[in-house]
Design a protein around this motif. Structure first.
Motif, short mmCIF file in Angstrom:
data_model
loop_
_atom_site.label_atom_id
_atom_site.label_comp_id
_atom_site.label_asym_id
_atom_site.label_seq_id
_atom_site.Cartn_x
_atom_site.Cartn_y
_atom_site.Cartn_z
N LEU A 301 4.41 -0.34 5.24
CA LEU A 301 5.47 -1.86 6.32
C LEU A 301 6.53 -0.34 6.74
N TYR A 302 6.76 -1.00 8.06
CA TYR A 302 7.68 -0.62 9.42
C TYR A 302 9.10 -1.11 9.26
N LEU A 349 13.02 3.70 12.96
CA LEU A 349 11.85 4.11 12.34
C LEU A 349 11.12 4.82 10.68
N VAL A 350 11.53 3.64 10.07
CA VAL A 350 11.32 4.23 8.83
C VAL A 350 9.43 3.33 8.91
N ARG A 351 9.15 3.98 7.69
CA ARG A 351 7.56 3.64 7.02
C ARG A 351 7.71 3.86 5.52
N LEU A 352 7.52 2.81 4.29
CA LEU A 352 7.68 2.95 3.40
C LEU A 352 5.83 2.89 2.31
N PHE A 353 5.36 3.08 1.33
CA PHE A 353 4.16 3.25 1.54
C PHE A 353 4.43 2.45 -0.12
N TYR A 354 3.54 1.95 -0.68
CA TYR A 354 4.05 1.42 -1.88
C TYR A 354 2.13 0.77 -2.12
N ALA A 376 11.49 -3.68 0.68
CA ALA A 376 11.57 -2.60 1.56
C ALA A 376 13.09 -2.35 1.67
N LEU A 377 13.57 -3.43 2.26
CA LEU A 377 14.31 -3.23 2.55
C LEU A 377 16.33 -2.61 1.65
N ILE A 395 4.23 -5.30 8.06
CA ILE A 395 3.93 -5.28 7.60
C ILE A 395 1.40 -4.34 7.42
N THR A 396 1.33 -3.65 6.60
CA THR A 396 -0.74 -3.85 7.03
C THR A 396 -1.04 -4.15 5.28
#
Length: 457
Positions: A301-302, A349-354, A376-377, A395-396
């Motif tokens: 998610l960005y 710009l932040v990218r998170l990984f799950y 994410a937030l 979201i991808t």
């Protein structure tokens, strides 16, 4: 005239075709891709002021062949290198810097080891005992988790190394081999007596690679894909068309396509995921081996904000989450800090990984986009103390599309390669399901497979 068909238009397929076409052979060249756009796991999107890489975000610059390919397609002017900075591990709800002078969290010197704020004094002394422990049991086919824990101790593996390595290789360290991750570690141990001594002996090599390790491109990674495609003027592209079957016909193959057409081929390169390969190569003798190749999953998610990225910790580029954290993400890249070209106005710009290693992954993957955004937030608030509303969310979901190199991988690959020559002569396997994760590995694999295909002409 011979016909060479590459099935799969990701970076491996494109690299393969590039190195075949480079030889100007008298052959018909066809590349077939099921999607309308080439690139596979390389996908760039621009929304407003932000460039977001929804797949791979960069290429390891020092990997063999990477900069060669950029040069060969005359794309050097678009190159950008990552900003160097501190990577962190988030544990006990605090950010701890991964010590300078470490590789994948493994200290390369005593100074790096002693600088760690993640380890106790006893855990640091346990690492130094490596020099006193002989290697009488481990090879490159051993579990890297067991190898590292035996020589360096449980503390550093669990607290500092596992979060980093698991993030890179998308798997449990105790189910991944040394050969598929960091094969040189066994050589260091055997040749120098300790892992740290091995790093010291190769210090210059690692210091050269320490800064500007990764490359991308001014308009995003997909721009590199478009440029390679444009350079392949002698190749016939069939995009938006799936291969439905491959049938042998004497010394040739007939490739059935989803649009009703058929293509005759003398040589086929399958640069597609293992899941696709096992449905196309239907000999029952191969099926048990194809089943041994496994995949992982991840959600990414960005979040883009109308906030300057100067709010980030000084010199930081992101973090990996370890144990004892209230965060639900596995990792976060501070993209606008690491890659200035991704944020035209210098906003955050932040990218998170799950990842599917996450204890709550099944719950997360079942959530709606709105629910994932809230998660994410909350992670961004807890880790960076930012409560602003994002202006962009992307979201991808990569479900079962991230190859894992577990302990069965090597034997399965050897068995498949042996049987392919018997049951499918002149059909070559390629790509990250088999020959290495990461874009650099895929480019190098493309070059190797091109050589094999040319040898069959």
């Amino acid at each position: 005239m011979k016909t060479i068909v590459v099935i799969g238009g990701g970076i491996t397929g494109l690299s393969t075709m590039h190195y075949i076409a480079q030889q100007n052979i008298d052959a018909k060249l066809i590349l077939i891709e099921g999607n309308q756009e080439l690139g596979g796991k390389i996908r760039s999107q621009q929304i407003g002021e932000f460039i977001m890489e929804t797949g791979a975000d960069s290429i390891v610059a020092r990997h063999p062949g990477v900069l060669d390919l950029v040069h060969e397609v005359q794309f050097e002017d678009e190159l950008v290198y990552n900003a160097t900075g501190i990577s962190y591990i988030h544990t006990n709800n605090e950010l701890h810097a991964i010590p300078a002078g470490s590789t994948f969290g493994i200290p390369m010197s005593e100074e790096s080891l002693m600088a760690s704020t993640l380890l106790t004094a006893e855990e640091k002394q346990r690492v130094l005992q490596d020099a006193e422990i002989p290697n009488d049991r481990f090879t490159k086919e051993s579990s890297i988790g067991e190898f590292l824990e035996y020589f360096l101790g449980e503390g550093i593996v669990h607290k500092q190394i596992a979060p980093v390595l698991a993030g890179v290789y998308s798997g449990n360290l105790y189910e991944l081999s040394v050969a598929s991750t960091l094969p040189y570690l066994v050589d260091y141990k055997n040749n120098y007596g300790s892992i740290m001594a091995g790093f010291k002996a190769h210090r210059e090599q690692f210091e050269k690679a320490a800064d500007k390790k990764f490359i991308s491109f001014q308009k995003g990674m997909s721009d590199f894909i478009y440029h390679i495609e444009k350079s392949l003027t002698q190749v016939e592209f069939k995009k938006g068309i799936n291969v439905t079957a491959i049938a042998q016909a004497d010394a040739r193959y007939t490739i059935a396509l989803s649009n009703g057409e058929a293509v005759e081929a003398d040589i086929i390169v399958l640069a597609v995921p293992n899941e696709t390969v096992k449905h196309l190569l239907v000999k029952e003798e191969l099926a048990p081996h194809f089943e041994q190749f496994t995949n992982g999953s991840a959600l990414t998610l960005y979040a883009g904000f109308h906030v300057s990225d100067s709010v980030l910790p000084a010199d930081g580029t992101g973090f990996i989450v370890s144990h004892n954290s209230d965060l639900l993400c596995n990792a976060s890249t501070w993209t606008s800090r690491k890659w200035a070209h991704t944020s035209a106005n210098g906003n955050l710009l932040v990218r998170l990984f799950y990842k599917d290693s996450n204890p709550r992954y099944e719950e997360l993957v079942a959530m709606s986009d709105e629910q994932l955004t809230e998660i994410a937030l909350q992670d961004i608030k807890l880790s960076l103390n930012i409560e602003d509303k994002p202006i962009v969310i992307n979201i991808t979901k990569w479900i079962n599309k991230m190859p894992r190199y577990d302990l069965a991988h090597r034997d399965a690959l050897q068995a498949v390669e042996q049987k392919m020559t018997e049951y499918y002569p002149n059909v070559l396997l390629a790509g990250c399901s088999y020959y290495g994760v990461g874009i650099g590995a895929c480019i190098q694999n493309g070059r190797v497979i091109a050589g094999k295909a040319l040898a069959l002409i």
